[in-house]
Structure formats: C-alpha cells, structure tokens
Design a protein around this motif. Sequence first.
Motif, mmCIF file in Angstrom:
data_model
loop_
_atom_site.group_PDB
_atom_site.id
_atom_site.type_symbol
_atom_site.label_atom_id
_atom_site.label_comp_id
_atom_site.label_asym_id
_atom_site.label_seq_id
_atom_site.Cartn_x
_atom_site.Cartn_y
_atom_site.Cartn_z
ATOM 1 N N UNK A 1 3.163 -7.113 -12.340
ATOM 2 C CA UNK A 1 3.260 -8.301 -11.484
ATOM 3 C C UNK A 1 3.273 -7.957 -9.997
ATOM 4 N N UNK A 2 3.543 -6.697 -9.671
ATOM 5 C CA UNK A 2 3.599 -6.276 -8.268
ATOM 6 C C UNK A 2 2.185 -6.005 -7.752
ATOM 7 N N UNK A 3 1.861 -6.564 -6.587
ATOM 8 C CA UNK A 3 0.564 -6.299 -5.949
ATOM 9 C C UNK A 3 0.702 -5.001 -5.160
ATOM 10 N N UNK A 4 0.146 -3.924 -5.676
ATOM 11 C CA UNK A 4 0.309 -2.606 -5.070
ATOM 12 C C UNK A 4 -0.930 -1.776 -5.349
ATOM 13 N N UNK A 5 -1.285 -0.910 -4.407
ATOM 14 C CA UNK A 5 -2.385 0.018 -4.637
ATOM 15 C C UNK A 5 -2.202 1.245 -3.759
ATOM 16 N N UNK A 6 -2.955 2.270 -4.081
ATOM 17 C CA UNK A 6 -2.888 3.547 -3.389
ATOM 18 C C UNK A 6 -3.379 4.626 -4.339
ATOM 19 N N UNK A 7 -3.423 5.903 -3.953
ATOM 20 C CA UNK A 7 -3.070 6.310 -2.616
ATOM 21 C C UNK A 7 -4.152 5.933 -1.622
ATOM 22 N N UNK A 8 -3.746 5.607 -0.380
ATOM 23 C CA UNK A 8 -4.732 5.230 0.624
ATOM 24 C C UNK A 8 -4.224 5.551 2.019
ATOM 25 N N UNK A 9 -5.176 5.698 2.923
ATOM 26 C CA UNK A 9 -4.845 5.959 4.321
ATOM 27 C C UNK A 9 -4.421 4.666 5.010
ATOM 28 N N UNK A 10 -3.648 4.811 6.081
ATOM 29 C CA UNK A 10 -3.065 3.653 6.734
ATOM 30 C C UNK A 10 -4.072 2.659 7.269
ATOM 31 N N UNK A 11 -5.196 3.139 7.834
ATOM 32 C CA UNK A 11 -6.172 2.203 8.400
ATOM 33 C C UNK A 11 -6.843 1.366 7.317
ATOM 34 N N UNK A 12 -7.070 1.950 6.143
ATOM 35 C CA UNK A 12 -7.642 1.192 5.037
ATOM 36 C C UNK A 12 -6.645 0.154 4.515
ATOM 37 N N UNK A 13 -5.355 0.471 4.574
ATOM 38 C CA UNK A 13 -4.334 -0.438 4.059
ATOM 39 C C UNK A 13 -4.269 -1.742 4.838
ATOM 40 N N UNK B 1 0.858 -1.188 0.000
ATOM 41 C CA UNK B 1 0.000 0.000 0.000
ATOM 42 C C UNK B 1 0.891 1.233 0.000
ATOM 43 N N UNK B 2 0.689 2.123 -0.978
ATOM 44 C CA UNK B 2 1.384 3.410 -1.006
ATOM 45 C C UNK B 2 0.488 4.399 -0.267
ATOM 46 N N UNK B 3 0.995 4.913 0.861
ATOM 47 C CA UNK B 3 0.151 5.637 1.807
ATOM 48 C C UNK B 3 0.096 7.141 1.538
ATOM 49 N N UNK B 4 -1.011 7.706 1.976
ATOM 50 C CA UNK B 4 -1.250 9.140 1.864
ATOM 51 C C UNK B 4 -2.281 9.508 2.930
ATOM 52 N N UNK B 5 -2.697 10.794 2.940
ATOM 53 C CA UNK B 5 -3.812 11.179 3.810
ATOM 54 C C UNK B 5 -5.117 11.179 3.036
ATOM 55 N N UNK B 6 -5.095 10.597 1.838
ATOM 56 C CA UNK B 6 -6.257 10.542 0.959
ATOM 57 C C UNK B 6 -6.501 9.111 0.528
ATOM 58 N N UNK B 7 -7.764 8.783 0.213
ATOM 59 C CA UNK B 7 -8.119 7.478 -0.340
ATOM 60 C C UNK B 7 -8.616 7.641 -1.763
ATOM 61 N N UNK B 8 -7.783 7.277 -2.740
ATOM 62 C CA UNK B 8 -8.193 7.247 -4.142
ATOM 63 C C UNK B 8 -8.890 8.543 -4.576
ATOM 64 N N UNK B 9 -8.228 9.670 -4.297
ATOM 65 C CA UNK B 9 -8.733 10.947 -4.786
ATOM 66 C C UNK B 9 -9.739 11.643 -3.897
ATOM 67 N N UNK B 10 -9.953 11.163 -2.670
ATOM 68 C CA UNK B 10 -10.935 11.819 -1.797
ATOM 69 C C UNK B 10 -10.474 13.205 -1.359
ATOM 70 N N UNK B 11 -9.150 13.408 -1.366
ATOM 71 C CA UNK B 11 -8.585 14.714 -1.017
ATOM 72 C C UNK B 11 -7.499 15.031 -2.035
ATOM 73 N N UNK B 12 -7.443 16.286 -2.455
ATOM 74 C CA UNK B 12 -6.396 16.701 -3.379
ATOM 75 C C UNK B 12 -5.245 17.340 -2.601
ATOM 76 N N UNK B 13 -4.063 17.303 -3.200
ATOM 77 C CA UNK B 13 -2.902 17.901 -2.573
ATOM 78 C C UNK B 13 -1.635 17.308 -3.140
#
Length: 753
Positions: free
Chosen positions: A657-669, A626-638
């Motif tokens: 081949x890499x299992x990866x997703x984001x941007x997302x907040x830590x609790x969702x990850x 999980x690539x972390x941010x303070x936003x979940x998939x565009x919920x906040x811009x910055x």
Amino acid sequence: MSKLTRKQDALDYHASGRPGKIEVIPTKPTHSQRDLTLAYSPGVAEPCLQIAENIEDVYKYTAKGNLVAVISNGTAVLGLGDIGPEAGKPVMEGKGLLFKIFADIDVFDLELNTKNVDEFVQIVKALEPTFGGINLEDIKAPECFEIERRLKAEMNIPVMHDDQHGTAIISSAALINACELQGKELDKVKIVVNGAGAAAISCARLYVSVGASKENIFMIDRSGVIRKDRAKLEPIKAEFATDQDLNTLEEAIQGADVFIGLSTADVLTAEMLSTMAERPIVFAMANPNPEIAYDLAVATRSDIIMATGRSDYPNQVNNVLGFPYIFRGAMDVRATTINEEMKIAAVRAIAEMAKKPVPEAVNLAYNIQNLRYGKDYIIPKPMDPRLITSVSPAVAKAAIESGVARKEIEDWDAYTEGLRLRLSKEDALLRSLNLKAKSAPKRVVFAEADNYKILKAAQIVKDEGIATPILLGNKETIAHIIKDNCLELSGVQIIDPKDEAEKLEKYSEFLYKKRQRRGVSQGMAARLVTDRNYFGSCMVEFEEADVLISGLTKDYATTVKPALQVIGTKPGVDRVAGMYLMLTKKGPIFFGDTTVNKNPTVNELVDITVLIEKAVRTFNVEPRIAVLSYSNFGTVEGEVPEKTREAVRILHEKYPEIIVDGEMQGNFAINSELLKNNFPFSTLRDQPANTLVFPNLESGNIAYKLLQELGEAEAVGPILLGLNKPVHILQMDSSVREIVNMVTIAVVDAQSK
C-alpha cells in the motif's frame, strides 16, 4: 494592542532582516554574460520592437499580465484613519503578500501623496502601461467612490476598491446561504445596515444586485436612520434613504430579518436582537470587536445565524476569500474591467462552494471532524485551497460572457489545473498546521527555559494559542531574563526540578524500576531525574505535560537519550528516526533519516521508511517515497545501491500500500519528467516524490543542510519519530521562529496521539 500583536513584536517583524515584507526577484537566469545581454542590452531590444509593433505582446514579453498595483493615499487605513501614505505602506505591502500567497499575483505597492481626486486619478491612469490590474485600498469616503468610478471609466484594465467590494462580495455569498438555511426569501427580507461608509454602501448595492429589494434596506449612520427628509442629505447616502418614520437602530431593528454591521463594537444590544424576526441573520463585522459579541448573540437567540470578521468564531467574513481570486480570473482573460457580472459570479461561486463536501485538509486545519454546510458554515474557510479553482474560473467566464475579456480560455480543465499549481506551496502546509495546533493546544514543557530564545518562543505560542508553556529551570534566572527582555509570561508555570522533592522521588523510583537491569542504580536514577531532560521526559510520561521540547543548547544524542530511557518507543517499534520538513518552492518535502541512525541495515532502512510514511500522513500529505542512492535501478553496483534496492524490494512485498520506489538518484526522485523518460516503469513516474529516505545519516544530514543554506528552503525539525509520547529535539542554536515551528508540529503530533 492585543497579545497577538504586541507593539515590539510587530515592529521587530517588519524591521528584521530585509526591512518590509516583499521583494523583487528575477524570473530568468542571470548567471552569465549571455544572460545579462539577453535581459538588457542589446537583447532586450527585440521584445521592445515586438511590443511596439503589437502592443498586446506586452503580456507575452513582460510581467504586466501578472502585476497588480496596490494603491492608497493613506486616508482611511484600517481602523487608524488618515495617517498618511508613508504610514499606510506596511498595510499595502501586506496586501501584496496576500495576493502572492493566495493567487500567485505579483504586486508593487504605490502610496500617493495626494488627497486631490483629480490628481489621484491622473497619476493612476498614467500607470496603466505598467500594470495588469489596480487594487485601490484604504481611501476615505466619499472620495473613494469618485476615484474608482472615474478610473473604471477611463482605464482598460481591472480596477477595484477592495474596501468597498471585498466585504460586499463575501457577505453577499454569506447572505444568500444564510437566507436559504433560515427559510427566507432574499427579495422579501428586511435588512438593517448599521454604517454608511464605503463598505456599507457597496454591500447594500450588491445585495440589491443579487436579489434583495432596495425598499427593504434601512441604513443607519451616526445621525440615525438615513431618511429622505433629512436636511443636507449626502448624494451617496440618498440612494438608501427611506421615507418610513424610523429614527434609531432600536426602532429599525424591530422585525428585521437581517442585521449588517459595518460600524463599531457593541452597538447592537441583546434587547435589540430579541426584537428581530424569527430565525434572524446577524453579520456583525466590526473589527476587532463586533457590533454584538458572538457568545452574547447566540445565547440570546438560539435560532440565529451569525457571522463576524473574526477568525475565532464561525462564518468569518474575510476579504481574502475574494480579491486574490477575482483579480486572478480577471487578469487571466485580460479583462478591461471588473464589472457587476464578474462580482456576482464571484458571489455565486463562493456561496456554492460552501455547499460542497469540504476537503479533509480543511477539516484538519481547523480541527473539525466533519465541516459541512449549515448555520456554522455558510461561507468557505480562508485556508480552503479550492477557492482559486472555484472563484477565478467563475470570474473569468463572467468576463468572457459579458464581453469585457480580451483573451479566451479554450481548455478550462487545463486552466483550472494551472490555477491549482500556482498556490504558494512552501508555507501553505505550515499555515495549515498552525491552525490545527491552535484548535486544541497542548501543554509543552521547555527543558531549557533559562534561555531568551526559548522564553520568547514560549510567549509567542502562548499568545497565539498554540500551546500552554511549562518552563523548567532556575526560577530566579528565568524571572531575570523575562524582566530584562520585557517578556510577558505572567501565569506561566515555572518549575525548578531541584525544588520538587515529591516529584523527584516519584520519577527516580520509576526510572530505577524501568532501567535497573540496564545499569541504572537507585542513586544514579535519583541523580539523573534532576537533569531537566529526564525531568521533562518524566512529566510527559506521567501525563503532567503533553510534549517535551529540548536541544537548543545540547547536542542531539545527549537530548534524545533521556527520552528513550524514560518514555521508550511505541509498541511494535524497534527504533526511532529523525525527519525534517523542508519547505521549498516546489512544496513540502520530507527528509529522513537525518539525525539518528548512522548507517542503517536493510531491515532498519525498511523500518525507518515505514515510520516516516506514517509520520508524513499526519501532515495530511499522501507520501510518495523515494529511497535514494547514487544509482538508478541497478545502473551502478555497490554497497549502498544494493542495500537500498533490497529495502525497496521488501517494502514492495510487505507494504504494497506504500507508494515507494528506488534505488534512485535525488534528481530523478523530484523530477518526474526525467524519471518517466528514462525509467517509465517506476511507481513515481507520474508525480515527483515528496518524501526522501536517505541511505545513511551522513547523506541525509548533508543534504538538508545544503538545501537549507543554498536552496533557501526552510527546515522544520528535526521531528523525532517512533517514541511512545511526543518529545521533539531542536537544532542547536535554533532561531525563535524555528522553535515556534517545532512547537507547532509537536502540538499536532500530540493531538494525533
């Protein structure tokens, strides 16, 4: 006492911090007044009334169903004998620890101050309302037989004396497979049992239950072969008395197919072994030294299958293969006893498991390329995570089929998956890495050897066979610290860079040629290589050592700079990154970058993620990033959400081949249910992330330190990624344990390179 268990080390281990090895922790919230009123008065009255109305509800509202009593009177503690209940308590705590980490069973250890059989039975029987199972331990024979017999008859919960049945169950599984591999029929083999204590009697009984012939078993005690015409023959031994004219082990072993040793070291000679039948089976289980040395046995008979009680030879007969999983299965169906059918089911499950393909995690843990069923692998390895999902269901099914279960299991697949999730996740990975490191130890140079913590860690990794230490520093200072602290580092190489004129000349010439166009003059190179971090890096670069460990007393940047200048990054890698392994209750989670890159760009974030993904795989873990941010998939811009979002887009495009997703907040990850309910399109929706990539150094550094202090997670690292050869930097003021953990990971890193 062996090097691995020096007296003071063992005492320090048990005394440090909270004395002992176990504690009781709440399983329900206790943070508010409401919590406390529910936990105790008046709320506790409700479950009390429910249980009074239906006694079986005690399993629903209390810990009874997952609570085992480990009970001893200290009359036969390990190889120490009758040392008393208080002196036996550390062993009972240790047994409780094994129950917890291998089968998630809670334990209260109880040491009883009585040698009277009637009194012992009366006390234990009175404890039945508290416990879901009773594990008897370290009680001398013949009293242990009578105590277990009576308790099994008078109690309606599982009771087992592991000293008797543990070795019997594991060795029975090994014997079945060994006979199959040697082309022998179990009901026809001649078995010689050297020893006539609790374990030996129980082994012989169970061998008969699984198919051996009692008439073909010959048992030997201190007086020789147990014969029916012996004067004052003890009833417990009479069961395996023979009427054949045999007196000594030397006579009995002639033509024998199987030797079972539950006695003392070196009683079986090479000459005796040579008189055994073709394709002999020898289980020399005396600890720490077997009845015949492994190397001597295999040199004497090339056709032998051999097992011991030791972990450093093939086919270790270890009770931990059995008791945690037997109790787990018995208690999960609320069995009223552990009967012969359940023990045989455990034997069969362990034997069959050895024939199945071995998970790669086990191969890696023992550094074996392709562990498979054969003369050097007749029973599973203790670290095999499949034991709980193989043995426990087999025992539970046997309990149900034999009519001693009070609870049915309707969905066996769900039950098995629940067992898998019970495993103690926070330290299983580190145990596996420790085994892997020991399988091929490397030369580790310690740049700060004039420090007690470093020297203590060096002693530990040397004693445990994790690494061969090389110490850098002033020889007199190091010798003084070793002497003052009674450390044992004899034979360890100590190097003072200032005394190594030839090496300094070679290293400075190398550094000058490598860095002359980056501001390093010949004079500067000559000065730099006298610094221990430069000197140690050069040792690794010139393959005079395999790993450099430093950073205990200096800041991170100062320590990593010499490694970058001397060793440099791997081909095709443009930057280094730092990663922490966080050992949490939910399992291992990898954090990066936590130490190197302050505010990476989009492309740098992509590079860091790829580095971390490859590193996590070396731990035999499938990375879910999980690539972390303070936003979940565009919920906040910055700036941060945009950067992390773009990095994930590039990763999906260039590294599908890499299992990866984001941007997302830590609790969702780390909460897949939360993620699935809100963002069902995410590639991480089915399982939580185990690897977290932070958008900048600030957030990663803060997160791991908070989790370490507040979340009670153990931080292992920082693990430096991207260098061409292994260099690892310690946290400033790391503990000895943290240094040892870092060395373990560094050795595994060196093995992979």
